[in-house]
Design a protein around this motif. Structure first.
Motif, short mmCIF file in Angstrom:
data_model
loop_
_atom_site.label_atom_id
_atom_site.label_comp_id
_atom_site.label_asym_id
_atom_site.label_seq_id
_atom_site.Cartn_x
_atom_site.Cartn_y
_atom_site.Cartn_z
N GLU A 63 0.81 -1.23 0.00
CA GLU A 63 0.00 0.00 0.00
C GLU A 63 0.84 1.28 0.00
OE1 GLU A 63 -4.22 0.05 1.64
OE2 GLU A 63 -3.07 -0.92 3.24
N ARG A 64 1.89 1.30 -0.81
CA ARG A 64 2.68 2.52 -0.95
C ARG A 64 2.47 3.17 -2.31
NH1 ARG A 64 6.51 2.83 3.13
NH2 ARG A 64 6.58 5.01 2.49
N ASP A 65 1.79 2.45 -3.24
CA ASP A 65 1.56 3.00 -4.58
C ASP A 65 0.25 2.46 -5.16
OD1 ASP A 65 1.84 4.36 -6.99
OD2 ASP A 65 3.22 2.89 -7.85
N ASP A 66 -0.81 2.55 -4.37
CA ASP A 66 -2.16 2.20 -4.83
C ASP A 66 -2.23 0.83 -5.48
OD1 ASP A 66 -4.85 2.78 -4.91
OD2 ASP A 66 -4.76 3.80 -6.84
N GLY A 67 -1.54 -0.14 -4.90
CA GLY A 67 -1.61 -1.51 -5.39
C GLY A 67 -0.53 -1.90 -6.37
N TYR A 68 0.24 -0.94 -6.86
CA TYR A 68 1.29 -1.26 -7.84
C TYR A 68 2.59 -1.68 -7.16
CZ TYR A 68 -1.66 0.23 -11.64
OH TYR A 68 -2.70 0.31 -12.54
N ASP A 69 2.62 -1.69 -5.84
CA ASP A 69 3.77 -2.23 -5.09
C ASP A 69 3.34 -3.59 -4.54
OD1 ASP A 69 1.89 -0.80 -3.56
OD2 ASP A 69 3.29 -0.59 -1.89
N ILE A 70 3.60 -4.61 -5.33
CA ILE A 70 3.02 -5.94 -5.11
C ILE A 70 3.94 -6.79 -4.24
CG2 ILE A 70 2.31 -8.06 -6.31
CD1 ILE A 70 1.59 -6.20 -8.70
N THR A 71 3.33 -7.53 -3.30
CA THR A 71 4.09 -8.42 -2.43
C THR A 71 3.88 -9.90 -2.77
OG1 THR A 71 2.31 -8.41 -0.78
CG2 THR A 71 4.06 -6.77 -0.52
N ASP A 72 2.93 -10.20 -3.67
CA ASP A 72 2.69 -11.58 -4.08
C ASP A 72 1.99 -11.56 -5.43
OD1 ASP A 72 2.06 -14.22 -4.48
OD2 ASP A 72 0.78 -14.44 -2.71
N PHE A 73 2.69 -11.96 -6.49
CA PHE A 73 2.13 -11.90 -7.84
C PHE A 73 1.10 -13.00 -8.11
CE2 PHE A 73 6.23 -9.69 -8.46
CZ PHE A 73 5.77 -8.52 -9.04
N TYR A 74 1.01 -13.97 -7.23
CA TYR A 74 0.06 -15.07 -7.41
C TYR A 74 -1.16 -14.94 -6.50
CZ TYR A 74 4.09 -17.28 -9.68
OH TYR A 74 5.16 -17.55 -10.50
N GLY A 75 -1.20 -13.91 -5.68
CA GLY A 75 -2.23 -13.80 -4.66
C GLY A 75 -3.35 -12.84 -4.99
N VAL A 76 -4.37 -12.85 -4.15
CA VAL A 76 -5.46 -11.88 -4.17
C VAL A 76 -5.46 -11.19 -2.81
CG1 VAL A 76 -7.97 -11.59 -4.27
CG2 VAL A 76 -6.86 -13.21 -5.80
N ASP A 77 -5.48 -9.88 -2.80
CA ASP A 77 -5.53 -9.12 -1.56
C ASP A 77 -6.73 -9.60 -0.74
OD1 ASP A 77 -5.86 -7.19 0.47
OD2 ASP A 77 -5.05 -5.59 -0.80
N PRO A 78 -6.51 -10.16 0.45
CA PRO A 78 -7.64 -10.71 1.21
C PRO A 78 -8.70 -9.68 1.58
CG PRO A 78 -5.64 -10.63 2.56
CD PRO A 78 -5.24 -10.33 1.14
N ARG A 79 -8.33 -8.39 1.56
CA ARG A 79 -9.33 -7.36 1.84
C ARG A 79 -10.31 -7.21 0.68
NH1 ARG A 79 -5.29 -2.56 2.74
NH2 ARG A 79 -4.63 -3.52 0.77
N LEU A 80 -9.91 -7.67 -0.50
CA LEU A 80 -10.76 -7.57 -1.69
C LEU A 80 -11.51 -8.86 -1.97
CD1 LEU A 80 -8.30 -5.73 -4.12
CD2 LEU A 80 -9.82 -4.75 -2.40
N GLY A 81 -11.04 -9.98 -1.40
CA GLY A 81 -11.71 -11.25 -1.63
C GLY A 81 -10.72 -12.38 -1.73
N SER A 82 -11.11 -13.41 -2.44
CA SER A 82 -10.32 -14.63 -2.55
C SER A 82 -10.22 -15.04 -4.02
CB SER A 82 -11.00 -15.76 -1.76
OG SER A 82 -12.26 -16.07 -2.35
N HIS A 83 -9.38 -16.05 -4.26
CA HIS A 83 -9.29 -16.58 -5.62
C HIS A 83 -10.65 -17.10 -6.07
CE1 HIS A 83 -4.89 -16.64 -4.84
NE2 HIS A 83 -4.79 -16.52 -6.15
N GLY A 84 -11.38 -17.72 -5.16
CA GLY A 84 -12.69 -18.24 -5.51
C GLY A 84 -13.65 -17.15 -5.94
N GLU A 85 -13.60 -16.01 -5.27
CA GLU A 85 -14.50 -14.89 -5.62
C GLU A 85 -14.06 -14.24 -6.93
OE1 GLU A 85 -15.88 -13.93 -1.04
OE2 GLU A 85 -14.10 -12.96 -1.89
N LEU A 86 -12.76 -14.21 -7.18
CA LEU A 86 -12.29 -13.74 -8.47
C LEU A 86 -12.77 -14.65 -9.60
CD1 LEU A 86 -10.53 -12.19 -10.53
CD2 LEU A 86 -8.58 -13.55 -9.74
#
Length: 546
Positions: A63-86
């Motif tokens: 959260e230093r650049d509105d989501g463009y500073d990524i910590t896991d390229f295979y993940g879904v931000d848990p605050r937004l949902g899950s892989h299943g919801e995607l």
């Protein structure tokens, strides 16, 4: 007329819609948009006519650049949902004939990414060469993308005593594309999301991704970075033959051609036409079509299977960096005279409706151009209802405010207290009490209704997406006239950038013109030019009948 199978070229006549899940709709009341909320609004997009949904980064982030500073390229931000919801969003979109592409941000990571945390822990780390390190910054280094925040692209790491390269914020160390392990990992990331049903990628900052200038002995490690981009395109097409790479390449036209793969192609499928966009705003400011016409004439011939993407607004600052200083100041004076409306000395942090003082003629002219110009139209969320910006928010985030669904609290985006939202809702004349989906949905005179009708006409006018463009002599500096031809079909599209009405004279061969937006017919004279009246800021879409 020849019937041609163009299913593999779906993107040539697509309607792309960009959104940030975090600011679209909050379904669980925690203050942030989420995938469940997006699923609830898929039908809004389908009714609008969207055929390709572009999702901004939804990955875990520092959260230093509105989501463009990524910590896991295979993940879904848990605050937004899950892989299943995607995946549920992907299924709902597919059921409505809508494809989904996602942001591929692989020119850098967050400094909190496990790769970089390992890399900076020791010079012997197995991830050390995944990033770009120097004992001393090389002379003549490039300017940082964010010159108001960073004074360069090299940052000293105290623990290991070396500098790492960061073309963006210092919290976003650049990945080293000359390292084969990095190149392989990018392919794995792409393969993962393709396997979930993604139809391609919007590739962030492509020139930075392929830039090896900061790497010592780079040419020995990777002789031709474009060869790697060709390999990625080939890999993607093997996994999913109809998938696309939509690249962000803000360079002069000749340089952009190289990222298509030159005359033979094979690299990016599409690129945003930053040059035409900037000249279009200069044309708006001057009420003179000639700057945009110059850009269209300067476009290089594209290889087969390539296309431009057209946009009026995107999620960053409205960059004007390809204009001269004098031209840029003209646009600033017309659409953002207050310094608070400008950013980095090169762009505007505003949305279109406030820039033109809410003039519906100029707003509709801009969106008619979006769908009429040769290329694939790309909408940014909220454009369909004429949302404005919130200049109280710092930087480019001023145009990333929550979507306005209703005139109620938080614009219907969330039931949470306002302080918990990812950004404040726009206030004033463009606030949700005046601009929202609910009020415009059943209003035949609303911008939303206009865009729905325009998109329907675009989708039934095959020549625009697939045809060959031809600039026509309109005989008036304020007017852009061009034809799009495909097989035996031809449409003529005429736009008046000026406030004064004008009578356009065009020499056309045929029996009559059918106005595609009104259904009226204009007979063509047996000899001499046809006279086509245009109101101030007016436009017409005309099918030439043989």
């Amino acid at each position: 007329m020849r019937i041609t199978d163009t299913s593999d070229l779906w993107w040539k006549s697509a309607v792309i819609y960009c959104l940030d899940v975090e600011t679209f709709l909050d379904a669980n009341g925690d203050g942030r948009g989420d995938f469940v909320g997006l699923a609830h609004r898929i039908d809004h997009l389908a009714t609008l006519g969207v055929t390709c949904l572009w999702l901004m980064p939804f990955y875990p982030t520092a959260e230093r650049d509105d989501g463009y500073d990524i910590t896991d390229f295979y993940g879904v931000d848990p605050r937004l949902g899950s892989h299943g919801e995607l995946v549920e969003v992907l299924r709902l979109a597919a059921d409505r004939g809508m494809r989904v592409i996602v942001d591929l941000v692989v020119n850098h990571t967050s400094d909190q990414h496990p790769w970089f945390r390992s890399a900076r822990s020791s010079r012997e780390s197995p991830y050390r060469d995944w990033y770009i390190w120097r004992d001393e910054p090389p002379p003549g280094s490039a300017e940082n993308v964010f010159p108001d925040k960073e004074d360069g692209v090299w940052q000293l790491d105290e623990k290991t005593g070396q500098y790492y390269q960061h073309s963006f914020y210092r919290q976003q160390p650049d990945l080293n594309v000359t390292n084969p392990a990095v190149r392989d990992e990018v392919a794995k990331i792409m393969g993962f999301w393709l396997q979930l049903g993604i139809s391609g990628f919007r590739v962030d900052a492509v020139p930075f991704f392929l830039d090896t200038a900061g790497v010592e002995n780079a040419s020995e490690l990777l002789a031709d970075p474009h060869e790697y981009l060709r390999d990625l395109r080939a890999f993607m097409n093997r996994r999913s033959g109809q998938s696309i790479l939509l690249g962000e390449v803000n360079l002069p036209y000749d340089d952009q051609l190289a990222f298509f793969g030159g005359p033979l192609g094979g690299e990016l499928t599409m690129q945003f036409d930053f040059n035409a966009m900037q000249r279009m705003y200069l044309s708006f400011a001057r009420q003179d079509a000639r700057p945009l016409i110059e850009a269209l004439r300067a476009r290089p011939a594209l290889p087969d299977g390539a296309q431009w993407a057209i946009f009026v607004r995107n999620h960053d600052e409205l960059t004007l960096d390809k204009l001269s200083e004098e031209e840029r100041q003209e646009v600033f004076a017309a659409f953002g005279p207050d310094p608070s409306m400008q950013l980095y000395g090169r762009g505007l942090r505003r949305r279109l409706p406030p820039m033109v003082d809410g003039d519906p003629r100029r707003i509709r002219l801009a969106y008619s151009l979006l769908f009429a110009l040769p290329g694939t139209p790309t909408l940014f969320y909220g454009e369909e209802i004429g949302m404005g910006e919130n200049l109280a928010i710092e930087g480019r985030s001023s145009v990333r405010t929550p979507m306005q669904w209703t005139p109620g609290v938080n614009g219907g985006f969330s039931t949470a207290p306002a302080k918990r939202l990812p950004a404040p809702v726009t206030e004033g004349g463009y606030g949700p009490e005046f601009v929202n989906v609910e009020a415009q949905r059943n209003d035949p005179d609303s911008l939303l209704s206009f865009l729905r009708a325009l998109i329907e006409r675009y989708q039934t006018t095959f020549e625009i997406g697939h045809g060959v463009p031809e600039l026509l002599d309109a005989g008036a500096d304020a007017v852009l006239a061009h034809a799009m031809r495909w097989d035996e079909g031809c449409v003529v599209l005429v736009h008046n950038f000026g406030a004064a009405p004008v009578d356009v004279a065009l020499t056309l061969e045929g029996s009559s013109l059918l106005d595609l937006l009104t259904g009226t017919r204009l007979p063509l004279p047996e000899s001499g030019p046809a006279h086509i009246p245009l109101e101030g800021y007016g436009f017409r879409w005309l099918r030439l009948l043989p």
